[in-house]
Design a protein around this motif. Structure first.
Motif, PDB file in Angstrom:
ATOM      1  N   LYS A 151      37.539  35.896  38.902  1.00 45.10           N
ATOM      2  CA  LYS A 151      38.332  35.539  39.979  1.00 45.10           C
ATOM      3  C   LYS A 151      39.452  36.863  39.929  1.00 45.10           C
ATOM      4  O   LYS A 151      39.959  37.152  41.052  1.00 45.10           O
ATOM      5  CB  LYS A 151      39.278  34.569  39.487  1.00 45.10           C
ATOM      6  CG  LYS A 151      40.095  34.766  38.206  1.00 45.10           C
ATOM      7  CD  LYS A 151      40.519  33.451  37.421  1.00 45.10           C
ATOM      8  CE  LYS A 151      41.522  32.772  38.580  1.00 45.10           C
ATOM      9  NZ  LYS A 151      41.803  31.288  37.841  1.00 45.10           N
ATOM     10  N   ARG A 152      39.512  37.886  39.008  1.00 44.44           N
ATOM     11  CA  ARG A 152      40.274  39.036  39.089  1.00 44.44           C
ATOM     12  C   ARG A 152      39.386  40.139  39.909  1.00 44.44           C
ATOM     13  O   ARG A 152      39.845  40.842  40.502  1.00 44.44           O
ATOM     14  CB  ARG A 152      40.670  39.494  37.833  1.00 44.44           C
ATOM     15  CG  ARG A 152      41.578  38.831  37.075  1.00 44.44           C
ATOM     16  CD  ARG A 152      42.860  38.613  38.021  1.00 44.44           C
ATOM     17  NE  ARG A 152      43.828  37.886  37.235  1.00 44.44           N
ATOM     18  CZ  ARG A 152      44.805  38.360  36.591  1.00 44.44           C
ATOM     19  NH1 ARG A 152      45.119  39.899  36.555  1.00 44.44           N
ATOM     20  NH2 ARG A 152      45.758  37.596  36.069  1.00 44.44           N
ATOM     21  N   GLY A 155      39.347  38.523  43.603  1.00 44.80           N
ATOM     22  CA  GLY A 155      40.847  38.782  43.930  1.00 44.80           C
ATOM     23  C   GLY A 155      41.285  38.036  45.342  1.00 44.80           C
ATOM     24  O   GLY A 155      41.955  38.510  46.153  1.00 44.80           O
ATOM     25  N   PRO A 172      40.978  42.685  45.132  1.00 41.65           N
ATOM     26  CA  PRO A 172      40.493  42.544  43.553  1.00 41.65           C
ATOM     27  C   PRO A 172      41.374  43.758  42.779  1.00 41.65           C
ATOM     28  O   PRO A 172      42.084  44.310  43.331  1.00 41.65           O
ATOM     29  CB  PRO A 172      39.107  43.508  43.844  1.00 41.65           C
ATOM     30  CG  PRO A 172      38.752  43.283  45.247  1.00 41.65           C
ATOM     31  CD  PRO A 172      40.273  43.316  46.039  1.00 41.65           C
ATOM     32  N   PHE A 173      41.346  43.017  41.455  1.00 39.83           N
ATOM     33  CA  PHE A 173      42.159  43.850  40.306  1.00 39.83           C
ATOM     34  C   PHE A 173      43.684  43.623  40.785  1.00 39.83           C
ATOM     35  O   PHE A 173      44.247  44.408  40.222  1.00 39.83           O
ATOM     36  CB  PHE A 173      41.858  45.185  40.139  1.00 39.83           C
ATOM     37  CG  PHE A 173      40.208  45.244  39.894  1.00 39.83           C
ATOM     38  CD1 PHE A 173      39.648  44.667  38.884  1.00 39.83           C
ATOM     39  CD2 PHE A 173      39.392  45.731  40.758  1.00 39.83           C
ATOM     40  CE1 PHE A 173      38.687  44.891  38.450  1.00 39.83           C
ATOM     41  CE2 PHE A 173      37.987  45.898  40.840  1.00 39.83           C
ATOM     42  CZ  PHE A 173      37.598  45.519  39.596  1.00 39.83           C
ATOM     43  N   SER A 174      44.149  42.727  41.440  1.00 37.05           N
ATOM     44  CA  SER A 174      45.908  42.542  41.967  1.00 37.05           C
ATOM     45  C   SER A 174      46.253  41.851  40.781  1.00 37.05           C
ATOM     46  O   SER A 174      45.693  41.524  39.621  1.00 37.05           O
ATOM     47  CB  SER A 174      45.861  42.184  43.268  1.00 37.05           C
ATOM     48  OG  SER A 174      47.123  42.157  43.635  1.00 37.05           O
ATOM     49  N   ASN A 175      47.308  40.974  41.307  1.00 33.02           N
ATOM     50  CA  ASN A 175      47.941  40.178  40.226  1.00 33.02           C
ATOM     51  C   ASN A 175      47.557  38.666  40.371  1.00 33.02           C
ATOM     52  O   ASN A 175      46.495  38.318  41.227  1.00 33.02           O
ATOM     53  CB  ASN A 175      49.449  40.074  40.480  1.00 33.02           C
ATOM     54  CG  ASN A 175      49.838  39.786  41.688  1.00 33.02           C
ATOM     55  OD1 ASN A 175      49.453  38.633  42.289  1.00 33.02           O
ATOM     56  ND2 ASN A 175      50.612  40.596  42.679  1.00 33.02           N
ATOM     57  N   ALA A 176      48.231  37.635  39.638  1.00 29.90           N
ATOM     58  CA  ALA A 176      47.675  36.622  39.249  1.00 29.90           C
ATOM     59  C   ALA A 176      47.479  35.617  40.666  1.00 29.90           C
ATOM     60  O   ALA A 176      47.079  34.691  40.836  1.00 29.90           O
ATOM     61  CB  ALA A 176      48.455  35.453  38.207  1.00 29.90           C
ATOM     62  N   ALA A 179      44.089  35.480  42.495  1.00 31.54           N
ATOM     63  CA  ALA A 179      42.990  35.034  41.548  1.00 31.54           C
ATOM     64  C   ALA A 179      42.762  33.576  41.926  1.00 31.54           C
ATOM     65  O   ALA A 179      42.626  33.018  40.874  1.00 31.54           O
ATOM     66  CB  ALA A 179      43.441  35.430  40.170  1.00 31.54           C
TER      67      ALA A 179
END
Length: 277
Positions: A151-152, A155, A172-176, A179
């Motif tokens: 999920k990360r 994104g 992608p690779f952002s905050n929760a 996700a």
């Protein structure tokens, strides 16, 4: 005198800790040796089914995303208050911690026990509970870990961003809040209730209904889109099946039927988990 008592207490704790550590290492070594013998003696060919399943799931997720995600995202926060209340009360049941903590603790206790102190019947009872706890722990824990990474990587924006970003924004690779896909709660729900369905076949329908309901409570509270939930439940359920096959290879809890599907071994019915002396 007080210093001597303190030193004695510290030494006693350290000695007990060393004994426990040694016992855990000994039990792990013995368990690995037992699994190797079991696999060699059984020589069971395991075939993992999944291609048609994942194709069907992929098509279902795609249709849900195209047909349902936009209208459900637009309806976020507009559900009747009674439904929202029930969903908010029930949704956290699918948190993995409720499952991982007790099952992990039972497995840890099992590896820390001095099994030689128990009679054979008691050892059998303990082995059943430890192995069942290990199965659930691995099914829920590893499927959840995989989804947490996915999920990360994917994104997808959660429904909270629907008004400004829509249903298909990916960072992608952002905050929760980015996700959303797949749903972690739904993965836990699918894994747990699929494990119940495999272990207790008569409860399959009830387990399926509960998994779907707990999964879609995430939609009602505005945390996920329908496609997130379908993907999570489906993956969690498949991972429980995969883990059951892994256990069947060693003759632990499960074996396989004539079609290669995992089935509970005789003697592991719920009423037989306590062995009477």
């Amino acid at each position: 005198m007080d210093a001597q008592n303190a030193d004695s207490g510290t030494n006693g704790i350290q000695r007990a800790g060393r004994q426990l550590s040694q016992r855990i290492r000994s039990n792990v070594t013995a368990n690995r040796a037992l699994m190797k013998r079991r696999r060699k003696n059984r020589n069971l060919s395991i075939r993992v089914h999944g291609f048609r399943y994942f194709f069907l799931v992929a098509m279902t997720v795609f249709l849900a995303a195209v047909v349902l995600d936009n209208p459900v995202g637009a309806y976020r926060g507009k559900w009747p208050p009674e439904i929202l209340w029930w969903a908010s009360e029930l949704t956290d049941i699918a948190k993995s911690g409720w499952i991982l903590v007790p099952t992990g603790l039972l497995v840890l206790i099992g590896f820390g026990l001095d099994w030689s102190r128990f009679r054979a019947r008691t050892q059998l009872t303990l082995a059943k509970w430890v192995s069942a706890s290990g199965y659930i722990f691995l099914s829920v824990g590893l499927s959840g870990l995989i989804v947490a990474i996915l999920k990360r990587l994917i994104g997808r924006a959660r429904p909270v961003h629907f008004e400004e970003l829509g249903a298909f924004d990916f960072q992608p690779f952002s905050n929760a809040s980015f996700a959303s896909f797949p749903s972690g709660h739904s993965t836990t729900s699918g894994a747990m209730f699929a494990a119940i369905a495999i272990f207790f076949p008569r409860m399959r329908f009830v387990a399926l209904v509960l998994a779907i309901w707990l999964g879609f409570s995430r939609v009602l509270v505005g945390a996920h889109f329908p496609s997130d939930v379908i993907a999570g439940v489906a993956f969690g359920a498949w991972y429980s099946y995969f883990t059951a096959l892994f256990f069947a290879r060693y003759g632990i809890l499960f074996t396989t039927d004539e079609n290669g599907w995992p089935v509970r071994r005789r003697g592991y019915e719920l009423t037989r988990f306590w062995v009477r002396g």
